[in-house]
Design a protein around this motif. Structure first.
Motif, PDB file in Angstrom:
ATOM      1  N   LEU A 113     -62.342 -23.582 -68.232  1.00 46.69           N
ATOM      2  CA  LEU A 113     -62.738 -22.231 -68.609  1.00 46.69           C
ATOM      3  C   LEU A 113     -63.744 -21.705 -67.596  1.00 46.69           C
ATOM      4  CD1 LEU A 113     -63.536 -22.940 -72.378  1.00 46.69           C
ATOM      5  CD2 LEU A 113     -61.316 -22.377 -71.379  1.00 46.69           C
ATOM      6  N   ASP A 114     -63.561 -20.480 -67.153  1.00 44.58           N
ATOM      7  CA  ASP A 114     -64.526 -19.790 -66.290  1.00 44.58           C
ATOM      8  C   ASP A 114     -65.184 -18.715 -67.144  1.00 44.58           C
ATOM      9  OD1 ASP A 114     -65.884 -18.205 -64.492  1.00 44.58           O
ATOM     10  OD2 ASP A 114     -64.343 -18.287 -62.956  1.00 44.58           O
ATOM     11  N   PHE A 115     -66.411 -18.998 -67.619  1.00 52.68           N
ATOM     12  CA  PHE A 115     -67.088 -18.129 -68.580  1.00 52.68           C
ATOM     13  C   PHE A 115     -68.387 -17.595 -67.980  1.00 52.68           C
ATOM     14  CE2 PHE A 115     -65.617 -19.451 -73.131  1.00 52.68           C
ATOM     15  CZ  PHE A 115     -64.320 -19.086 -72.811  1.00 52.68           C
ATOM     16  N   PRO A 116     -68.878 -16.475 -68.497  1.00 55.03           N
ATOM     17  CA  PRO A 116     -70.199 -15.987 -68.070  1.00 55.03           C
ATOM     18  C   PRO A 116     -71.301 -16.933 -68.535  1.00 55.03           C
ATOM     19  CG  PRO A 116     -69.367 -14.676 -69.898  1.00 55.03           C
ATOM     20  CD  PRO A 116     -68.246 -15.576 -69.474  1.00 55.03           C
ATOM     21  N   ALA A 117     -72.289 -17.159 -67.673  1.00 55.36           N
ATOM     22  CA  ALA A 117     -73.431 -17.993 -68.046  1.00 55.36           C
ATOM     23  C   ALA A 117     -74.362 -17.217 -68.968  1.00 55.36           C
ATOM     24  CB  ALA A 117     -74.181 -18.437 -66.794  1.00 55.36           C
ATOM     25  N   ASN A 118     -74.909 -17.937 -69.959  1.00 54.68           N
ATOM     26  CA  ASN A 118     -75.858 -17.341 -70.908  1.00 54.68           C
ATOM     27  C   ASN A 118     -77.073 -18.245 -71.053  1.00 54.68           C
ATOM     28  OD1 ASN A 118     -74.399 -14.895 -72.140  1.00 54.68           O
ATOM     29  ND2 ASN A 118     -72.850 -16.498 -72.318  1.00 54.68           N
ATOM     30  N   PRO A 119     -77.861 -18.407 -69.988  1.00 55.59           N
ATOM     31  CA  PRO A 119     -78.989 -19.335 -70.083  1.00 55.59           C
ATOM     32  C   PRO A 119     -79.954 -18.934 -71.192  1.00 55.59           C
ATOM     33  CG  PRO A 119     -79.169 -17.931 -68.134  1.00 55.59           C
ATOM     34  CD  PRO A 119     -77.809 -17.713 -68.694  1.00 55.59           C
ATOM     35  N   PRO A 120     -80.463 -19.902 -71.941  1.00 56.49           N
ATOM     36  CA  PRO A 120     -81.392 -19.570 -73.031  1.00 56.49           C
ATOM     37  C   PRO A 120     -82.750 -19.159 -72.485  1.00 56.49           C
ATOM     38  CG  PRO A 120     -81.208 -21.932 -72.789  1.00 56.49           C
ATOM     39  CD  PRO A 120     -80.211 -21.344 -71.829  1.00 56.49           C
ATOM     40  N   ASP A 246     -71.361 -20.977 -55.766  1.00 54.80           N
ATOM     41  CA  ASP A 246     -71.059 -19.656 -55.242  1.00 54.80           C
ATOM     42  C   ASP A 246     -70.990 -18.582 -56.321  1.00 54.80           C
ATOM     43  OD1 ASP A 246     -68.818 -20.687 -56.456  1.00 54.80           O
ATOM     44  OD2 ASP A 246     -67.404 -19.948 -54.937  1.00 54.80           O
ATOM     45  N   ALA A 247     -71.259 -18.957 -57.591  1.00 55.04           N
ATOM     46  CA  ALA A 247     -71.215 -17.979 -58.694  1.00 55.04           C
ATOM     47  C   ALA A 247     -72.250 -18.370 -59.737  1.00 55.04           C
ATOM     48  CB  ALA A 247     -69.818 -17.927 -59.296  1.00 55.04           C
ATOM     49  N   PRO A 248     -73.526 -18.108 -59.460  1.00 53.36           N
ATOM     50  CA  PRO A 248     -74.578 -18.565 -60.359  1.00 53.36           C
ATOM     51  C   PRO A 248     -74.559 -17.922 -61.740  1.00 53.36           C
ATOM     52  CG  PRO A 248     -75.455 -17.124 -58.655  1.00 53.36           C
ATOM     53  CD  PRO A 248     -74.046 -17.412 -58.270  1.00 53.36           C
ATOM     54  N   ASP A 249     -73.798 -16.856 -61.899  1.00 57.65           N
ATOM     55  CA  ASP A 249     -73.715 -16.201 -63.198  1.00 57.65           C
ATOM     56  C   ASP A 249     -72.526 -16.691 -64.022  1.00 57.65           C
ATOM     57  OD1 ASP A 249     -71.842 -15.098 -61.483  1.00 57.65           O
ATOM     58  OD2 ASP A 249     -72.002 -13.080 -62.320  1.00 57.65           O
ATOM     59  N   ARG A 250     -71.863 -17.764 -63.563  1.00 60.35           N
ATOM     60  CA  ARG A 250     -70.704 -18.295 -64.262  1.00 60.35           C
ATOM     61  C   ARG A 250     -70.911 -19.772 -64.618  1.00 60.35           C
ATOM     62  NH1 ARG A 250     -67.877 -14.111 -65.919  1.00 60.35           N
ATOM     63  NH2 ARG A 250     -66.034 -15.458 -66.187  1.00 60.35           N
ATOM     64  N   VAL A 251     -70.163 -20.225 -65.601  1.00 62.56           N
ATOM     65  CA  VAL A 251     -70.140 -21.631 -66.005  1.00 62.56           C
ATOM     66  C   VAL A 251     -68.690 -22.056 -66.117  1.00 62.56           C
ATOM     67  CG1 VAL A 251     -70.761 -23.311 -67.773  1.00 62.56           C
ATOM     68  CG2 VAL A 251     -72.280 -21.399 -67.320  1.00 62.56           C
ATOM     69  N   HIS A 252     -68.344 -23.214 -65.553  1.00 68.72           N
ATOM     70  CA  HIS A 252     -67.010 -23.775 -65.692  1.00 68.72           C
ATOM     71  C   HIS A 252     -67.073 -24.910 -66.711  1.00 68.72           C
ATOM     72  CE1 HIS A 252     -65.928 -22.337 -61.344  1.00 68.72           C
ATOM     73  NE2 HIS A 252     -66.077 -21.348 -62.206  1.00 68.72           N
ATOM     74  N   ILE A 253     -66.206 -24.840 -67.709  1.00 67.57           N
ATOM     75  CA  ILE A 253     -66.212 -25.806 -68.806  1.00 67.57           C
ATOM     76  C   ILE A 253     -64.836 -26.445 -68.877  1.00 67.57           C
ATOM     77  CG2 ILE A 253     -66.579 -26.152 -71.275  1.00 67.57           C
ATOM     78  CD1 ILE A 253     -68.196 -23.457 -71.175  1.00 67.57           C
ATOM     79  N   GLY A 254     -64.781 -27.755 -68.652  1.00 67.72           N
ATOM     80  CA  GLY A 254     -63.516 -28.466 -68.607  1.00 67.72           C
ATOM     81  C   GLY A 254     -63.285 -29.298 -69.846  1.00 67.72           C
TER      82      GLY A 254
END
Length: 267
Positions: A113-120, A246-254
């Motif tokens: 999954l390529d999702f937007p990052a939501n750091p707390p 290269d995409a600090p605003d994204r999170v990859h979840i496998g």
């Protein structure tokens, strides 16, 4: 009549991970009907997929709990991509959703999954929430995925929680994520649980969307950009989280998924 699939996500074994119902539809459908279908399945999420040509996407994807439509769901997105793969599609899959365009690719034997990052971030939690959870947390805040975010000192503390869910429901927006570093002897890096009684999910078995907050948090704490995660609910699930340079605003979840049932909805 509509075909449905029930898929266990974030696991390679039936009866683990998080089950989601998936319906791949040919065209538009009524929102109220979708909500009734989700209530009928009574799983934490039911995903509705239909082909579209919009926003650079190939499919529209929506997620419903037994009570309401939600803005983001990881395990049901993984389940939807799994069903498409089983029916011969090769990906990548581009889904337009309430959280923008989400992409799922196949890599290393997993769906990613390529999702937007939501750091707390630090935010005052409602009166009574920490007491409702129990234990002795070391930090609490909020994530824009819609959850309060509570950190405990060790894995055992998270596993031992027996929250007052009625009190949690009064305190939360979508839910509350609890987390801690893994015990030293474990092969994973951190654990979590998620309680979301306000949207009809007392405890979610595995929550992909929560890892859009968990990934950035633990990457910062542990100094690594690839992490192994366990959601230690009763069913349990396994996730790999990557923070792309290269995409600090994204999170990859496998993760992996397995179909456990399929059939026809006569309604």
């Amino acid at each position: 009549m509509h075909r449905f699939h029930v898929v266990d996500a974030f696991t390679d074994q039936p009866f683990r991970g998080n089950p989601a119902a998936v319906l791949v539809l040919d065209g538009p459908y009524d929102d109220a009907w979708a909500q009734r279908v989700a209530a009928e399945f009574n799983l934490s999420e039911t995903a509705f997929v239909r082909p579209v040509t919009a926003d650079g996407a190939d499919y529209e994807l929506r997620w419903f709990t037994p009570r309401t439509e939600v803005d983001l769901c990881g395990h049901a997105t993984l389940a939807a991509a799994h069903v498409l793969v089983e029916h011969g599609a090769g990906g990548p899959f581009r889904f337009t959703s309430r959280s923008g365009v989400l992409t799922v690719t196949v890599r290393d034997g997993m769906l990613w999954l390529d999702f937007p990052a939501n750091p707390p971030y630090a935010k005052e939690v409602p009166d009574g929430l920490l007491a409702a959870l129990g234990g002795e947390p070391v930090w609490a805040g909020f994530s824009d995925v819609g959850d309060y975010f509570v950190v405990y000192p060790d894995e055992a503390a998270v596993r031992a929680l027996v929250p007052d869910l009625a009190a949690v429901e009064r305190c939360t927006v979508r839910g509350v994520t609890v987390t801690a570093p893994a015990d030293a002897a474990q092969s994973h890096d951190f654990v979590s649980r998620l309680f979301a009684p306000a949207v009809g999910v007392p405890e979610d078995p595995v929550t992909g969307s929560a890892h859009t907050a968990l990934g950035p948090y633990w990457a910062g704490r542990l100094g690594r950009t690839r992490l192994e995660a366990v959601q230690c609910s009763a069913r349990g699930g396994d996730l790999t989280v990557e923070l792309p340079a290269d995409a600090p605003d994204r999170v990859h979840i496998g993760g992996r998924a397995v179909t456990v049932s399929e059939g026809t909805l006569h309604a």
